[in-house]
Every structure is written in C-alpha cells, then in structure tokens.
Design an enzyme around this catalytic site. Sequence first.
Site, PDB file in Angstrom:
ATOM      1  N   LYS A 106    -118.723 -17.185 -17.197  1.00 52.99           N
ATOM      2  CA  LYS A 106    -117.816 -16.122 -17.994  1.00 52.99           C
ATOM      3  C   LYS A 106    -117.144 -17.007 -18.818  1.00 52.99           C
ATOM      4  CE  LYS A 106    -114.099 -14.537 -18.536  1.00 52.99           C
ATOM      5  NZ  LYS A 106    -113.532 -14.697 -19.851  1.00 52.99           N
ATOM      6  N   GLY A 158    -108.399 -23.614 -17.391  1.00 52.34           N
ATOM      7  CA  GLY A 158    -107.478 -22.920 -18.069  1.00 52.34           C
ATOM      8  C   GLY A 158    -106.235 -23.235 -17.722  1.00 52.34           C
ATOM      9  N   SER A 159    -105.239 -22.096 -17.973  1.00 54.46           N
ATOM     10  CA  SER A 159    -103.877 -22.217 -17.876  1.00 54.46           C
ATOM     11  C   SER A 159    -103.495 -22.547 -16.334  1.00 54.46           C
ATOM     12  CB  SER A 159    -103.149 -21.175 -18.226  1.00 54.46           C
ATOM     13  OG  SER A 159    -103.442 -19.983 -17.646  1.00 54.46           O
ATOM     14  N   GLY A 197    -104.710 -20.184 -13.045  1.00 60.07           N
ATOM     15  CA  GLY A 197    -105.156 -21.048 -11.988  1.00 60.07           C
ATOM     16  C   GLY A 197    -104.526 -20.455 -10.534  1.00 60.07           C
ATOM     17  N   GLU A 225    -108.804 -26.910 -13.147  1.00 59.89           N
ATOM     18  CA  GLU A 225    -108.410 -27.781 -13.733  1.00 59.89           C
ATOM     19  C   GLU A 225    -107.354 -27.075 -15.098  1.00 59.89           C
ATOM     20  OE1 GLU A 225    -107.835 -31.179 -14.788  1.00 59.89           O
ATOM     21  OE2 GLU A 225    -109.800 -31.146 -13.513  1.00 59.89           O
ATOM     22  N   CYS A 228    -106.679 -30.190 -23.145  1.00 64.25           N
ATOM     23  CA  CYS A 228    -105.898 -30.396 -22.040  1.00 64.25           C
ATOM     24  C   CYS A 228    -105.249 -31.716 -22.093  1.00 64.25           C
ATOM     25  CB  CYS A 228    -106.846 -30.221 -20.726  1.00 64.25           C
ATOM     26  SG  CYS A 228    -108.137 -29.204 -20.939  1.00 64.25           S
ATOM     27  N   GLU A 251     -96.032 -27.113 -21.024  1.00 63.45           N
ATOM     28  CA  GLU A 251     -97.297 -27.139 -22.019  1.00 63.45           C
ATOM     29  C   GLU A 251     -97.181 -26.461 -23.196  1.00 63.45           C
ATOM     30  OE1 GLU A 251    -101.168 -26.115 -20.574  1.00 63.45           O
ATOM     31  OE2 GLU A 251    -101.789 -28.208 -21.233  1.00 63.45           O
TER      32      GLU A 251
END
Length: 495
Positions: free
Chosen positions: A174, A227-228, A232, A249, A283, A384
């Site tokens: 996906k 992703g974020s 996560g 991650e 990232c 972030e």
Amino acid sequence: MKTFRNFIGGEWVAPAGGEYFENRNPARWSEVIGRFPDSDARDVERAVRSAQRGFEIWSRTPAPIRGEVIRKAGDLLVARKKEIARAMTREMGKVLTEALGDVQEGIDTAYYAASEGRRLFGRTVPSELRNKWAMTYRRPIGVCGIITPFNFPMAIPTWKIFPALVCGNSVIFKPAEDVPHTATLLVEILLEAGLPPEVIQLVHGRGETAGRAIVEHPAIPVISFTGSTETGAIIGETCGRMHKRLSLEMGGKNAQIVMPDADLELALEGVLWGAFGTTGQRCTATSRLILHRQIHDKFVKMVCDAAEKLKLGDGLKPGTDVGPLINRAAREKVEYYVEVGRKEGAVLEIGGAVPKSAALKDGWFYKPTVFTGVKPGTRIEQEEIFGPVLSVIRVSSLEEAIKVNNGVRYGLSSSIYTRDLASAFKAMEALENGITYINAPTIGAEAHLPFGGVKQTGNGHREGGWQVYDFYTETKAIYADYSGKLQRAQIDTYE
Ligand code: ADP
C-alpha cells in the site's frame, strides 16, 4: 486522464467501490498525473486471499531462485532508471538527481537482496548431548503488509519488499497516496522480472481505509511501516493487540554538530544538502544545526548566504536545487511551525515565506528557512517539521552539543564535523541515534548497512543491510538425535 488500477489476484483490477483519487504534480498542481484506486477493505480482502495462494508457491521456491527474480528486477530498474526517476520527480517533486539516486537505492537493494538468496544463513552449533546435531534455519512467515510514505517512492518500498520476497513471503503493498505512479512501475517491474503474479498485490488508497484494513487483517502476520510517529502509534497499538510482527520507521529531529576545528566549507556543503535536499522531507533531514559558539556567527552567515542562493523550481528543470513540498497540508505544516518559531522568540534569519515568483505559484514551494537563537526544549527544536526549516542552536562545548542532540524524543540520524579524532569518537559513542555521520551530513544511508533509529523513531528493528532478513524470517531450531535412545537435555550430561 489515465486511470490506473490495483494489482490483485494476478491481474490489474478496478477497486471494489469504483472510487478513485487524483495524483497531481506538486510543482504544478494543475497537472494531473492520473486517477488511482481509492481502495477499501473489500480490495484488501481479495488481496489477502490471493497473497495466501502466492505464499504457497513462493515459500516453496528455492531462495536462490527467488533471489534471481529480484536480480532481474534490479536489471530492469537499471534499464528504466531515467524514465522512472522522471515519473518520480513529476509526482513527488524532488529534483531529478535525487530521484535518480532514489531509483539507484532500489537497484542496490535488489542486488544485495539477490545475493542474500544464496546466503540466508542459519547456524550449526554443537549439541550438549552425544550423537545429536543442533542447528537453525530460516522460514518464511506469510503475507507481509507493506505501508510506505511519499518521500522515497522507490527506495523505501524496495527496502521492504525485496527482502520480504527473497525470504519467501508474499506481499501486499500500500504505497502513499501522493506517489502511486512510482509504486505501479515497481510492481510492473517485479512482474516482468518473473515474480509469480499472486506473490505481489498492489492496493492503492488512503491510510485510514486501505492502510487500516491491511493492519487490521488477521491473515497478515507481518507489517512494515514507514511514516509519521502518530500513525506508527496507531499501527503499533493494533499490531500489539493482534500479536503481529511489526517494523516501524518514524520521525526524526536530526542534528548536525559543527565544532570549532571543523572544515567549515565542508560543513556548509553538508548542512545545505542535509537541510534543504528533498526540501527537508527526508526522515534523516538536518532540522537542527548545533554550532559551537566560536564559529557560530561566521557559520550562520555562510549558511544563510548560501541557502538564499538555492534555486527553487520544478525538479525536472536543470539547475533546480530545491523542489516543492509534497502537498498543501505539508506546506501548511511548515507555515504553522514558522509561526511557532517566531512566537517562541527564535530569530528568523532567512526564508519564512512562500516565494512570490509567478513561475512557482502553482506549486507547493517554500523558501529555505533558517532560525537562530533557538532554545533547546522549544517546539521548533523538538518537533518534526518535515520541510526546509533549519533551527540553529548555539553551544559552548562538545558535551553540551551532545546533550542538545540527545534531548529530543527521536533518534534517527546525527552528524558531527570536526578534525579532532577524540571528539569524533566521543560523539560516535554518546550520540543517541541509529546512524551517526562523521564529517558528512545527516543524510546518505547506503543500502547494505542497517538503517533505523532509537527512541521514538522506531521499535528496535532495522531496515537495509543484513539485519532486515531477521525481520522477514522466523528462525527455527532443529535438534536431530541419532543416538537411538532418549537423551535428556540439562539432565543426562550433568548427572
Ligand atoms: P507521512 O506524514 O509521511 O505522509 P503518514 O504516517 O501519514 O506519514 O503516512 C505514511 C503511510 O501510512 C501512507 O501510506 C499512509 O497512507 C499510511 N497510513 C496513514 N494512516 C494510516 C493508518 N491509520 N493505518 C495504516 N496506514 C496508514
């Protein structure tokens, strides 16, 4: 306008609900690349049934043969590198040189994974009992759900998918809503390379629908997500409850430290590349610059002078240094944090605005931005931003620099510029990150080394290199006893 499809059950199919979303060029929002399936749980259900059949075939295919298919995929990526990179820049916005690097990372990963098909080591160890062998080997696990972000449309999916496949698993992929075209090209390549069709399923769609259906499906025992941190956490909760194997991650707040003895020209090149490359949407992007007070003023001037000269534009145009942000929400997030920085009392040195030029007005551009006087603990220092915003923090010693680096909840990448061996080694040991660069920027991971972060960046797994093969396999221990009698471990040897 071209309409794209999912790849499920060995064929390109329309989504069950008949809904589509548009994929647009972030440098020129009026340009539509295509319509892609807005899939839902029904599509995921079909994908799971197919992937289970794929797993039956693929898990029994010898690993070296699986590796050969991935090697062929690597060859096809080489042959189509330029074309794929152009498609990537068009939907993601990064400059073409970086998009070529992104595809190259997929190629490197393919060749590494292919050779791993002839290794996938187990161990043979002595048994404590006579006439008995003890050894381990790796088994594939099953259907893997691969959920990826927009910022590395080829590198990140291949980091996950190639090792998963070499290990004998089947995959439901996906991709991020913003980069479905590159994902489609990757699946085409895997099929052309000879992957049995039901081993891979491509399910386009949104996170809350298609992504969520994958995470919640009981027949998908492995989830790999990049992703974020917020997403996560949601995925982590579900996988925890369902006892799934999960690799996360997530975010970063990476810093480059510059010591007084550093080569400042080198450190300058590093920070420009680290902070403004990929428009700060890596990232591992440098979002904090920790400067020793002795070189602070001089280096800030060097950074600002150079950053102001960076040329914003369409990543496909030669001469462009910095492309657009991925979409409206990303730019609004940057604008929000620039306002936060101002309110927190940081000094806006350059940028802090959307460029005025008519050529850029149809894209999600934002000027490279530098804040100085940023205090440790403030929001722009801690959170972030994922955009071209650099926060400069002034320190008086290496110890203080390390403390500032470590004073965030993330721990992906860090960098130190120094000519002093002792400082470099001290930093190497003390910086709380999964990756530390010495005299190089916070970005630039190579495909054959483990990639990942500590603290809230990840959950202990690594991608890339040799370590990811542990994630995609189960280790089985085998004891073969040919003594012809009952031998009791822990008992008979020590009687
Ligand atoms: P980013 O900020 O990098 O876009 P996200 O975490 O929003 O990070 O998205 C990364 C990937 O996760 C995308 O493919 C997105 O569709 C997917 N995603 C978002 N929310 C969910 C969710 N609740 N469950 C599963 N996948 C999700």
